[in-house]
Design an enzyme around this catalytic site. Structure first.
Site, PDB file in Angstrom:
ATOM      1  N   GLY A 287       0.825  -1.217   0.000  1.00 23.19           N
ATOM      2  CA  GLY A 287       0.000   0.000   0.000  1.00 23.19           C
ATOM      3  C   GLY A 287       0.847   1.248   0.000  1.00 23.19           C
ATOM      4  O   GLY A 287       0.786   2.062   0.925  1.00 23.19           O
ATOM      5  N   THR A 288       1.634   1.436  -1.045  1.00 23.18           N
ATOM      6  CA  THR A 288       2.603   2.548  -1.080  1.00 23.18           C
ATOM      7  C   THR A 288       1.939   3.925  -1.095  1.00 23.18           C
ATOM      8  O   THR A 288       2.550   4.904  -0.716  1.00 23.18           O
ATOM      9  CB  THR A 288       3.507   2.431  -2.325  1.00 23.18           C
ATOM     10  N   ARG A 289       0.662   3.984  -1.526  1.00 22.55           N
ATOM     11  CA  ARG A 289       0.003   5.297  -1.619  1.00 22.55           C
ATOM     12  C   ARG A 289      -0.819   5.649  -0.377  1.00 22.55           C
ATOM     13  O   ARG A 289      -1.570   6.611  -0.381  1.00 22.55           O
ATOM     14  CB  ARG A 289      -0.903   5.333  -2.857  1.00 22.55           C
ATOM     15  N   MET A 290      -0.665   4.850   0.684  1.00 24.53           N
ATOM     16  CA  MET A 290      -1.489   5.080   1.882  1.00 24.53           C
ATOM     17  C   MET A 290      -0.841   6.051   2.883  1.00 24.53           C
ATOM     18  O   MET A 290      -1.413   6.323   3.939  1.00 24.53           O
ATOM     19  CB  MET A 290      -1.768   3.744   2.593  1.00 24.53           C
TER      20      MET A 290
END
Length: 245
Positions: A14-17
């Site tokens: 979940g790199t965009r969290m």
């Protein structure tokens, strides 16, 4: 719903969290989002649930307080590889739901309808699809002139004509367990990304002569397939969840 199992894919980072937490344990209404997917499976009649963990696996195990089995994906080599990690759990009996740990809005009622259609038609696999006004970014469900399922085409591989189609693949499925197990054994990563794609198993299952179908959600029900990849999407999912409760 006897002989129904569920595999939930929860190995992602979940790199965009904007958070170090594994994506699927970010909270909605004070519960990790994967909890809602597990509960939907339980309520739909799955007698066993396996959660596939990967990134910071021990944190996910600790956050999941539901009664589940775990399988571990040590390398992130695609959705097909993630499901392959649960091969022993899947076995050859009955049917297996395959869902994503970051789709907390899926409901037991939709899963029950999916299982019912799958079994009524004796399908090898049934895809949960949705009709969206803007299908950009999703794999498309391609049908023939009679409305029968032909294939799933990824956005990057679709012809301009195929990309006009607004029925999309939600990434949620129910498989005949034996057909899934056999196709996972033959799955290869012979593609540009070097990944094992779960959608390749669907083409294999169709090729051996088993029926493949897709069940489209429309209207408000399409909210159920919303994936949570950003903080903004997490907030939106929480608002929908609160409205339901």
């Amino acid at each position: 719903m006897n002989n129904l199992k569920a595999v939930i894919l929860a190995a992602g980072k979940g790199t965009r969290m904007n958070s170090d937490l594994p994506k699927c344990i970010n909270k909605i209404c004070d519960r990790p989002m994967v909890h809602y997917v597990i509960k939907a499976c339980d309520d739909a009649g799955a007698r066993e649930v396996c959660v596939v963990v990967g990134y910071r696996a021990s944190e996910v195990r600790n956050a999941v307080y539901d009664v589940v089995t775990f399988a571990e994906q040590l390398e992130q080599l695609g959705t097909g590889h993630a499901v392959k990690c649960a091969a022993d759990f899947i076995g050859t009996e009955g049917d297996t739901l395959v869902l994503c740990g970051d789709t907390p809005l899926i409901t037991a009622d939709t899963l029950k309808s999916l299982v019912e259609l799958h079994r009524k038609q004796a399908n090898g696999v049934t895809v949960l699809s949705a009709k969206l006004e803007d299908p950009t970014g999703y794999g498309r469900i391609i049908r023939d002139a009679a409305g029968n399922f032909v294939k799933i085409v990824e956005q990057k591989d679709g012809t301009p004509e195929e990309l006009l189609c607004n029925e999309i693949n939600s990434g949620m499925y129910i498989f005949n367990s034996e057909a899934l197990s056999q196709s996972l054994e033959r799955l290869t990563n012979d593609n540009a990304a070097g990944e094992y794609y779960l959608t390749d198993t669907i083409a294999m299952i169709k090729k051996i002569g088993l029926q493949v179908e897709a069940m489209p959600l429309e209207g408000e029900a399409v909210d159920e397939i919303r994936g949570v990849n950003t903080v903004e999407q997490l907030k939106q999912a929480e608002e929908i969840m609160k409205a339901r409760q």
